[in-house]
Design an enzyme around this catalytic site. Sequence first.
Site, PDB file in Angstrom:
ATOM      1  N   THR A  93       0.865  -1.187   0.000  1.00 30.57           N
ATOM      2  CA  THR A  93       0.000   0.000   0.000  1.00 30.57           C
ATOM      3  C   THR A  93       0.904   1.240   0.000  1.00 30.57           C
ATOM      4  OG1 THR A  93      -0.167  -0.183   2.411  1.00 30.57           O
ATOM      5  CG2 THR A  93      -2.020  -1.023   1.116  1.00 30.57           C
ATOM      6  N   CYS A 271       7.974   2.361   5.334  1.00 28.14           N
ATOM      7  CA  CYS A 271       6.825   2.328   6.252  1.00 28.14           C
ATOM      8  C   CYS A 271       6.602   3.640   6.996  1.00 28.14           C
ATOM      9  CB  CYS A 271       6.978   1.185   7.251  1.00 28.14           C
ATOM     10  SG  CYS A 271       6.747  -0.436   6.506  1.00 28.14           S
TER      11      CYS A 271
END
Length: 447
Positions: A93, A271
């Site tokens: 994502t 991240c």
Amino acid sequence: MALKITVIGTGYLGATHAAAMAELGFEVLALDVVREKIEMLERGETPMYEPGLEELLRRHVAGFEGSSGRLRFTQDWAEVGAFGDVHFVCVNTPQKHGEYACDMSYVESALASLAPHLARPALVVGKSTVPVGSADRLARMIAELAPAGEDAELAWNPEFLREGFAVQDTLHPDRIVVGVRSERAEALLRQVYETPVGEGTPFVVTDFPTAELVKTSANSFLATKISFINAMAEVCEAADGDVAKLAEAIGYDDRIGKKFLRAGIGFGGGCLPKDIRAFMARAGELGADQALTFLREIDSINMRQRGRMVELARQALGGGSFLGRRIAVLGATFKPDSDDVRDSPALNVAGQIHLQGGQVTVYDPKGMENARRLFPTLGYAPSALEAVRGADAVLHLTEWREFRELDPAALGEVATTRLILDGRNALDPELWRKAGWTYRGMGRPTA
């Protein structure tokens, strides 16, 4: 009957999860749309460096001597639908181009491909980091597209993997969080995680929104802690303090703790930066943007550290131009024990100095190939010694153990100037000074 597990997506998260599920005793079928990834994993090789992962794969991928044969790979969605009782979705994502928001297209595409093949009761488990509210929408999508209808359920089970420790974190997690809507979904996930739960890992059962918020909240807290100590480093620079001693002193307070309090050039990777930005974007959509305005400053402090390192290097070299100066950079990855150079502060600093006319030579134990692809115009050396040869300054920018164990005297023999700038405050100043080096850490003007 023993559960059969599928894993959708065999990138960093998926490959690790698939191998770990096989290690826990399950029959596992993993799918990826990229044929090259499948072929690589079938050879027991990984597309990324992760300690212990290739050994784990070879213990379970069919075809290796002594292998359990419990782990197989496919590109066939129908085979996955027919095989699995529990389907883990582990696709990426990323941050949307030109926006803070998260790109959900890979997750949506995976579920749209899987759901039409769910003809019997099944549990689809999302592990990807998604904006809060996604699971509710995706659950409806699965129920509409699956022949099994509402018997094809969704659960959300966020991942908390640390690069460099992913195998350990999957097999022995510090907590397991599951967002579920039925007792059946909870029971299936308790069965999947029976071994770690039996070892004492806490099993937290919650609703969809809370499960989705756990990962982004944890990453935001860690990012805040890193940027806090980096802000203190700026104050220490101005006040002639020592941020390493400051961190040690406050770290003894168990409400604060020692971890993530090492000042330096800040966080990067795939991240933390994208997760806090996506969290801010989603809070804005929910009308709660004021609650997370502090994250904008956290992000700003973090990005500022890179420029501060460049300025520290400039000052140490006399305050003038980098033109014609030779700079050795130790470290290319965003953290040690990884080959990941995504949003790497080390490469960002190296690139800035190069753009300002410096002759930059980089060495990293595992990230050279990825760094070269991203920054082909930088120089690269096969060892730390070769990187330092002829250097006017050495920048330590990724805290690999190899760098902490370097012999300062041996490096001093090949450097033009014995000047080391520690962008991670991880080296021993005394050791380097004894070998004749000028040592300078960030936020430690007097150390």
